[in-house]
Design a protein around this motif. Sequence first.
Motif, mmCIF file in Angstrom:
data_model
loop_
_atom_site.group_PDB
_atom_site.id
_atom_site.type_symbol
_atom_site.label_atom_id
_atom_site.label_comp_id
_atom_site.label_asym_id
_atom_site.label_seq_id
_atom_site.Cartn_x
_atom_site.Cartn_y
_atom_site.Cartn_z
ATOM 1 N N GLN A 164 59.898 49.212 143.840
ATOM 2 C CA GLN A 164 60.718 50.238 143.205
ATOM 3 C C GLN A 164 62.083 50.281 143.892
ATOM 4 O OE1 GLN A 164 58.460 53.858 143.649
ATOM 5 N NE2 GLN A 164 57.085 53.391 141.922
ATOM 6 N N GLY A 165 63.126 50.313 143.072
ATOM 7 C CA GLY A 165 64.456 50.478 143.618
ATOM 8 C C GLY A 165 64.728 51.933 143.971
ATOM 9 N N LEU A 166 65.225 52.173 145.191
ATOM 10 C CA LEU A 166 65.496 53.541 145.635
ATOM 11 C C LEU A 166 66.960 53.897 145.458
ATOM 12 C CD1 LEU A 166 63.290 53.582 148.876
ATOM 13 C CD2 LEU A 166 62.679 54.315 146.548
ATOM 14 N N SER A 172 61.383 49.965 147.833
ATOM 15 C CA SER A 172 60.067 50.285 148.380
ATOM 16 C C SER A 172 59.032 49.365 147.751
ATOM 17 C CB SER A 172 59.705 51.742 148.113
ATOM 18 O OG SER A 172 58.435 52.049 148.640
ATOM 19 N N ILE A 173 58.164 48.792 148.586
ATOM 20 C CA ILE A 173 57.059 47.944 148.117
ATOM 21 C C ILE A 173 55.767 48.726 148.292
ATOM 22 C CG2 ILE A 173 55.763 45.815 148.491
ATOM 23 C CD1 ILE A 173 58.342 44.517 149.433
ATOM 24 N N ILE A 174 54.964 48.798 147.204
ATOM 25 C CA ILE A 174 53.758 49.629 147.200
ATOM 26 C C ILE A 174 52.555 48.764 146.826
ATOM 27 C CG2 ILE A 174 52.651 51.693 146.256
ATOM 28 C CD1 ILE A 174 55.492 52.560 145.339
ATOM 29 N N PHE A 175 51.518 48.895 147.627
ATOM 30 C CA PHE A 175 50.227 48.324 147.250
ATOM 31 C C PHE A 175 49.278 49.482 146.986
ATOM 32 C CE2 PHE A 175 45.937 46.846 148.546
ATOM 33 C CZ PHE A 175 45.730 45.964 147.505
ATOM 34 N N HIS A 176 48.694 49.502 145.794
ATOM 35 C CA HIS A 176 47.915 50.659 145.369
ATOM 36 C C HIS A 176 46.463 50.627 145.829
ATOM 37 C CE1 HIS A 176 51.093 52.403 142.882
ATOM 38 N NE2 HIS A 176 51.409 51.151 142.568
ATOM 39 N N GLY A 177 46.103 49.631 146.604
ATOM 40 C CA GLY A 177 44.765 49.594 147.182
ATOM 41 C C GLY A 177 43.722 48.998 146.255
ATOM 42 N N ARG A 185 52.652 51.502 151.757
ATOM 43 C CA ARG A 185 54.020 51.494 151.237
ATOM 44 C C ARG A 185 54.944 50.992 152.335
ATOM 45 N NH1 ARG A 185 57.240 54.500 147.405
ATOM 46 N NH2 ARG A 185 55.323 55.499 146.671
ATOM 47 N N ILE A 186 55.880 50.118 151.958
ATOM 48 C CA ILE A 186 56.859 49.581 152.897
ATOM 49 C C ILE A 186 58.244 49.796 152.303
ATOM 50 C CG2 ILE A 186 57.648 47.554 154.158
ATOM 51 C CD1 ILE A 186 54.886 46.358 153.757
ATOM 52 N N TYR A 214 64.843 50.955 139.441
ATOM 53 C CA TYR A 214 63.977 50.101 138.635
ATOM 54 C C TYR A 214 62.533 50.207 139.145
ATOM 55 C CZ TYR A 214 64.549 46.987 142.654
ATOM 56 O OH TYR A 214 64.581 46.475 143.922
ATOM 57 N N ASP A 215 61.624 49.725 138.332
ATOM 58 C CA ASP A 215 60.203 49.717 138.691
ATOM 59 C C ASP A 215 59.593 48.416 138.176
ATOM 60 O OD1 ASP A 215 57.632 50.233 139.425
ATOM 61 O OD2 ASP A 215 57.316 51.934 138.075
#
Length: 806
Positions: A164-166, A172-177, A185-186, A214-215
């Motif tokens: 996701q663009g901040l 931000s990079i997200i792994f939802h598990g 989240r990084i 963006y997403d």
Amino acid sequence: MANPMKYFAQKPSGSYPDDYYGMSGVPSSSFDFMAWIFKILKYWYLFLIVLVISLGLAYLKNKSWTPTYRTIATVLIEENDRQGFKSNMYPYSMSSGSRNNNINQMIMYGSHDFISKTVKRLNLSNEIYMKQRFKNTVLYKQSPIEIEATYIADDAYNMEFEIQGLDSTSYSIIFHGDKEKEEFRINGKYGESVQHALFFITVNKNERLIDYKYDLWFHFLSANRLIGEYSSKLSYRFLMEESSVLEISLLGKVAQRDVDFLNLLNDAYFTDNLAQKNLVAEKTISFIDEQLLIIRDSIQSSEAKLNIYQARSGVYSQDRSKSTNAVLDELDKRKADLRLKKEYMMLINNYLTKNQDDEVMITPTAFQINDQQLNMLVNQYNNLTLSMKSQGPTNPVYKRNKSSLDDVKKGLKESLNVMDASIGLEDANLNQRYSKAWGEIASLPQKERGLLNLERDYKINDAYYSYLLQRRTESQIQRASNMPDNRIVDTPRTVAVVNGSDKMNNYIYFVLGGLALTLLFVICRESIFRFSVQSRDEIESISQFPILGMVETTSKTSLIPVYDYPKSGFAESFRAIRSRMEYLTKKEVAITMLITSTEPKDGKTFVALNLASIYNQMPGRKTIIVDMDLRRPALSQALGYSNERGVSNYLIGHAGLDDLVVTHDKYGFDVLPAGTAPPNPSELIASEETKALLKELSFKYDYIILDCSPVGLVSDAHFLSRQADVTLYVVRNDKTNRNFFKYTIQEMAEDNINNVAIIYNGVKTKGAGIYSSRGAYGRGLYYHKHDSYYHEETSKNHKKTKEDAQ
């Protein structure tokens, strides 16, 4: 009294004349197509619902449809000499024109090595895509960001990440598990390395990044997975049978990526092709350079000896004939050429001795050795070596090529032996000519002969050196002018969407599948899971007894509709039964009818009451209905009579017939109730008193109707059927158990009960239940079609309903 049912016993089911029944009675065991049509049409609403659902599911399926593109490129595999070059020096030479060579080229094109090189150059370490409701869209060369990976853990290849663009500088990079790893989240900045246990990556912006909010999603792509995917999706074919134009096609979801892949694959193939051709030239030059180093030392040594001899002897020239000198010069050139051939033979033998299957050989023509057999074998050796190198030992073609290579080696050894013998003969001939030429100058003085020998030695080495320099120059020129044997005819381009018909096919498959499943459900419901009798034909296939009549269903709540609605179609069906009864029994009066069924609730009492009423409507005739069901006297209960006194009381001698018979106030026929429930009804019914009762009734009444217990459950009807003129077996549509009915009918046949006729009760006036395979509809349906004639009027003893008044 003669048996009134003799006709029944003589004629099998369905053998009665058509006018006995108003329709043919011939039983049919064939498939009843029209009956099934009507059965299926009963479920039209279900088909409509399934049709709507199927169309909806197909629509949802098409929402996830992704086009599959076909990308092609065509390549011309040419022989070298078509381009004006000497093809015999090159391992990729197609000079033989063999179809096998074309196939080898095709196999090499799709080899693991070439695809691996292409995947590495394509630099697809990750794939960025946009998630939509029904599908994902890959953003190849359209993504606003680029991800460079320097390290990827093995576990990361199976994971999906959201990015996701901040703002203009961070993301931000997200792994939802998942089941194995927890969510994390990084946060990172563009252009700076982000390090995690799963990956080291750098995210960069590009000119397509306009909206910083963006997403997107991405996952990592392993090289082995990409190689496997492209290997499975690539296909090759020659455009014509004898053509050398190869078409390479690729099926994929991302058209531009496939175009780039084919461009890089062609480039890798051409680069390798040219490198292999240059490798032969470089090997030739390297070999010549080695020979030049050796001969250079010989030239220097022979020159030094000549100079020393001249200085010591004082002789610097000699007088020889020009012809002898020309002969010796020519022999020197031949000696140099023969020497190079010997060196080439030693080189080839060295290859074969060391079994160097991974290196190509220098072709013979590079040294002007014009041995066609040897040249062909060397070319075959080089082609097989390169094919095996590109295939790898695990390729199924590798073993076949290995066997062919062994055969080529044997051929090379045989060819070298022949060549060695030829060189030996040529060498002996040259030595003989040398001796003759030297004989001509034997008369020269000793000092001049010594000088001549040293000069000849020097000139031989110098000629060989010059010959090698000439070959080296030619090889360098050839290497500089080398070009790939193949050339592109059509650059890669996307030509079609191969799954464009999938959308329409989805509608077809879903609709046909849904309708087929619905049809299967209907068939199973109407046959496998439908245990009750469903049609007249089904009765005829089970029973050998004729069908006397069919009683349609009625919406009237009356106990005896034939009395309350004498002009209705329902009443007419009972009049038809009454008329056929006279034909069957051949009697107009004194008819005793036994009414029974397979099991309770088949409508035997209902049929008995309406039959009694229809007979009672005949002027001057007396009718009585007797409740012979001593276990469960439904008749007495339906008419509202008490069972304190009745048949059972008569049979045990406690009352006379006149004391027990009552006339119904409304319907007019006489009724004999069942009486007190006895402990032994079967024995009581089978007694002689029952015969006496029926005999006494036959003197007083024209029509005697016996409402008996179900014959499928108890044996009461078996005795009574022998006392009655006819046994009316009531079968109720969609109620009577088919197997139970079949068993009961077989049992009655085994007991020689032949005076049986079937009344088909509860037949629906619409649908498959009333339909007969002979094309005749039930009488009830005929009535509904002619309501203007069959008015459902009430009797004069009852008021007309509002419907009748209309």
